[in-house]
Design a protein around this motif. Structure first.
Motif, PDB file in Angstrom:
ATOM      1  N   SER A 293       0.823  -1.214   0.000  1.00  0.00           N
ATOM      2  CA  SER A 293       0.000   0.000   0.000  1.00  0.00           C
ATOM      3  C   SER A 293       0.858   1.266   0.000  1.00  0.00           C
ATOM      4  O   SER A 293       0.358   2.348  -0.286  1.00  0.00           O
ATOM      5  N   LEU A 294       2.147   1.126   0.307  1.00  0.00           N
ATOM      6  CA  LEU A 294       3.046   2.279   0.343  1.00  0.00           C
ATOM      7  C   LEU A 294       3.888   2.408  -0.921  1.00  0.00           C
ATOM      8  O   LEU A 294       4.632   3.376  -1.071  1.00  0.00           O
ATOM      9  N   THR A 295       3.798   1.420  -1.805  1.00  0.00           N
ATOM     10  CA  THR A 295       4.593   1.429  -3.024  1.00  0.00           C
ATOM     11  C   THR A 295       3.794   2.114  -4.132  1.00  0.00           C
ATOM     12  O   THR A 295       2.772   1.596  -4.585  1.00  0.00           O
ATOM     13  N   MET A 296       4.272   3.290  -4.517  1.00  0.00           N
ATOM     14  CA  MET A 296       3.600   4.071  -5.560  1.00  0.00           C
ATOM     15  C   MET A 296       4.546   5.149  -6.048  1.00  0.00           C
ATOM     16  O   MET A 296       5.648   5.304  -5.519  1.00  0.00           O
ATOM     17  N   ASP A 297       4.128   5.878  -7.039  1.00  0.00           N
ATOM     18  CA  ASP A 297       4.903   7.024  -7.506  1.00  0.00           C
ATOM     19  C   ASP A 297       4.478   8.237  -6.687  1.00  0.00           C
ATOM     20  O   ASP A 297       3.364   8.733  -6.832  1.00  0.00           O
ATOM     21  N   TYR A 298       5.371   8.682  -5.825  1.00  0.00           N
ATOM     22  CA  TYR A 298       5.092   9.842  -4.981  1.00  0.00           C
ATOM     23  C   TYR A 298       5.482  11.113  -5.723  1.00  0.00           C
ATOM     24  O   TYR A 298       6.435  11.123  -6.498  1.00  0.00           O
ATOM     25  N   PRO A 299       4.767  12.217  -5.471  1.00  0.00           N
ATOM     26  CA  PRO A 299       5.166  13.493  -6.070  1.00  0.00           C
ATOM     27  C   PRO A 299       6.555  13.896  -5.549  1.00  0.00           C
ATOM     28  O   PRO A 299       6.959  13.514  -4.455  1.00  0.00           O
ATOM     29  N   GLU A 300       7.272  14.662  -6.344  1.00  0.00           N
ATOM     30  CA  GLU A 300       8.605  15.102  -5.948  1.00  0.00           C
ATOM     31  C   GLU A 300       8.576  15.881  -4.635  1.00  0.00           C
ATOM     32  O   GLU A 300       9.513  15.796  -3.838  1.00  0.00           O
ATOM     33  N   ALA A 301       7.503  16.629  -4.410  1.00  0.00           N
ATOM     34  CA  ALA A 301       7.392  17.399  -3.166  1.00  0.00           C
ATOM     35  C   ALA A 301       7.345  16.460  -1.952  1.00  0.00           C
ATOM     36  O   ALA A 301       7.921  16.762  -0.904  1.00  0.00           O
ATOM     37  N   ALA A 302       6.666  15.315  -2.080  1.00  0.00           N
ATOM     38  CA  ALA A 302       6.634  14.345  -0.979  1.00  0.00           C
ATOM     39  C   ALA A 302       8.038  13.810  -0.736  1.00  0.00           C
ATOM     40  O   ALA A 302       8.451  13.623   0.412  1.00  0.00           O
ATOM     41  N   GLY A 303       8.791  13.578  -1.801  1.00  0.00           N
ATOM     42  CA  GLY A 303      10.173  13.140  -1.655  1.00  0.00           C
ATOM     43  C   GLY A 303      11.024  14.175  -0.941  1.00  0.00           C
ATOM     44  O   GLY A 303      11.871  13.835  -0.112  1.00  0.00           O
ATOM     45  N   ALA A 304      10.765  15.442  -1.233  1.00  0.00           N
ATOM     46  CA  ALA A 304      11.515  16.510  -0.569  1.00  0.00           C
ATOM     47  C   ALA A 304      11.203  16.540   0.924  1.00  0.00           C
ATOM     48  O   ALA A 304      12.111  16.713   1.753  1.00  0.00           O
ATOM     49  N   VAL A 305       9.944  16.336   1.287  1.00  0.00           N
ATOM     50  CA  VAL A 305       9.558  16.328   2.701  1.00  0.00           C
ATOM     51  C   VAL A 305      10.209  15.137   3.412  1.00  0.00           C
ATOM     52  O   VAL A 305      10.754  15.279   4.510  1.00  0.00           O
ATOM     53  N   ILE A 306      10.176  13.973   2.785  1.00  0.00           N
ATOM     54  CA  ILE A 306      10.799  12.780   3.376  1.00  0.00           C
ATOM     55  C   ILE A 306      12.316  12.967   3.447  1.00  0.00           C
ATOM     56  O   ILE A 306      12.960  12.572   4.418  1.00  0.00           O
ATOM     57  N   GLY A 307      12.900  13.595   2.433  1.00  0.00           N
ATOM     58  CA  GLY A 307      14.335  13.885   2.460  1.00  0.00           C
ATOM     59  C   GLY A 307      14.695  14.814   3.608  1.00  0.00           C
ATOM     60  O   GLY A 307      15.705  14.619   4.285  1.00  0.00           O
ATOM     61  N   GLN A 308      13.864  15.832   3.835  1.00  0.00           N
ATOM     62  CA  GLN A 308      14.097  16.737   4.960  1.00  0.00           C
ATOM     63  C   GLN A 308      14.002  15.965   6.271  1.00  0.00           C
ATOM     64  O   GLN A 308      14.805  16.177   7.193  1.00  0.00           O
ATOM     65  N   HIS A 309      13.053  15.049   6.375  1.00  0.00           N
ATOM     66  CA  HIS A 309      12.910  14.225   7.575  1.00  0.00           C
ATOM     67  C   HIS A 309      14.189  13.405   7.804  1.00  0.00           C
ATOM     68  O   HIS A 309      14.698  13.342   8.923  1.00  0.00           O
ATOM     69  N   GLY A 310      14.706  12.816   6.735  1.00  0.00           N
ATOM     70  CA  GLY A 310      15.946  12.049   6.844  1.00  0.00           C
ATOM     71  C   GLY A 310      17.112  12.918   7.299  1.00  0.00           C
ATOM     72  O   GLY A 310      17.920  12.514   8.132  1.00  0.00           O
ATOM     73  N   PHE A 311      17.199  14.115   6.742  1.00  0.00           N
ATOM     74  CA  PHE A 311      18.254  15.047   7.136  1.00  0.00           C
ATOM     75  C   PHE A 311      18.130  15.410   8.615  1.00  0.00           C
ATOM     76  O   PHE A 311      19.126  15.463   9.346  1.00  0.00           O
ATOM     77  N   ASN A 312      16.885  15.646   9.073  1.00  0.00           N
ATOM     78  CA  ASN A 312      16.667  15.967  10.488  1.00  0.00           C
ATOM     79  C   ASN A 312      17.073  14.797  11.388  1.00  0.00           C
ATOM     80  O   ASN A 312      17.687  15.000  12.430  1.00  0.00           O
ATOM     81  N   LEU A 313      16.728  13.573  10.979  1.00  0.00           N
ATOM     82  CA  LEU A 313      17.160  12.404  11.744  1.00  0.00           C
ATOM     83  C   LEU A 313      18.684  12.357  11.835  1.00  0.00           C
ATOM     84  O   LEU A 313      19.246  12.063  12.892  1.00  0.00           O
ATOM     85  N   LEU A 314      19.331  12.663  10.730  1.00  0.00           N
ATOM     86  CA  LEU A 314      20.796  12.611  10.671  1.00  0.00           C
ATOM     87  C   LEU A 314      21.432  13.636  11.615  1.00  0.00           C
ATOM     88  O   LEU A 314      22.281  13.285  12.440  1.00  0.00           O
ATOM     89  N   TRP A 315      21.014  14.894  11.529  1.00  0.00           N
ATOM     90  CA  TRP A 315      21.687  15.904  12.367  1.00  0.00           C
ATOM     91  C   TRP A 315      21.316  15.762  13.834  1.00  0.00           C
ATOM     92  O   TRP A 315      22.154  16.005  14.708  1.00  0.00           O
TER      93      TRP A 315
END
Length: 148
Positions: free
Chosen positions: A53-75
């Motif tokens: 149910s989570l496998t799909m083509d996400y909009p680029e903006a959703a990827g940016a939000v998830i990327g920001q989340h990953g960056f926050n986890l990292l720092w």
């Protein structure tokens, strides 16, 4: 009074574990986004949800939000990891810095992912318990030292 330093040492070890896990989680989350596999990042976070149910083509903006989340986890993981070395010696500023950053990061996880039922108990919920224990031990040691 002689037992207080052990509280800081245990707390520091807990923050080292928590920090390393979050460095890894942040890197893995960003990797999925940077390799255009946003689904992998989301499946890695919401592990109690049916992966199909989570496998799909996400909009680029959703990827940016998830990327920001990953960056926050990292720092946040890096900050708590570094703070742990100062907590080992009972440094007040490091105790509060780790508690604020790591504690509030895990509070958000608990409120939105744990209570939402989107994650399994391992590993995220265990990290919440680890950060809570680290905060309680270091705060107890700090405030007990202040009153002695």
């Amino acid at each position: 009074m002689k037992r207080l330093p052990i509280l800081f040492k245990i707390s520091a070890l807990l923050w080292v574990i928590w920090g390393l896990v979050h460095l890894l989680a942040g890197g893995m989350t960003m990797k999925g986004v940077l390799t255009n596999d946003i689904s992998a990042s989301i499946r890695g976070i919401a592990d109690a949800v049916n992966p199909e149910s989570l496998t799909m083509d996400y909009p680029e903006a959703a990827g940016a939000v998830i990327g920001q989340h990953g960056f926050n986890l990292l720092w946040i993981g890096l900050l708590t990891f570094i703070s742990a070395f100062f907590i080992w010696k009972g440094n007040k500023q490091a105790i509060f810095l780790a508690a604020i950053c790591g504690g509030f990061a895990d509070l958000g996880y608990f409120l939105f992912l744990d209570l939402g039922g989107f994650v399994n108990f391992v590993p995220g919920t265990i990290m919440t318990l680890i950060s809570s224990a680290a905060i309680l031990l270091s705060f107890y040691g700090h405030f007990k030292r202040q009153t002695s």
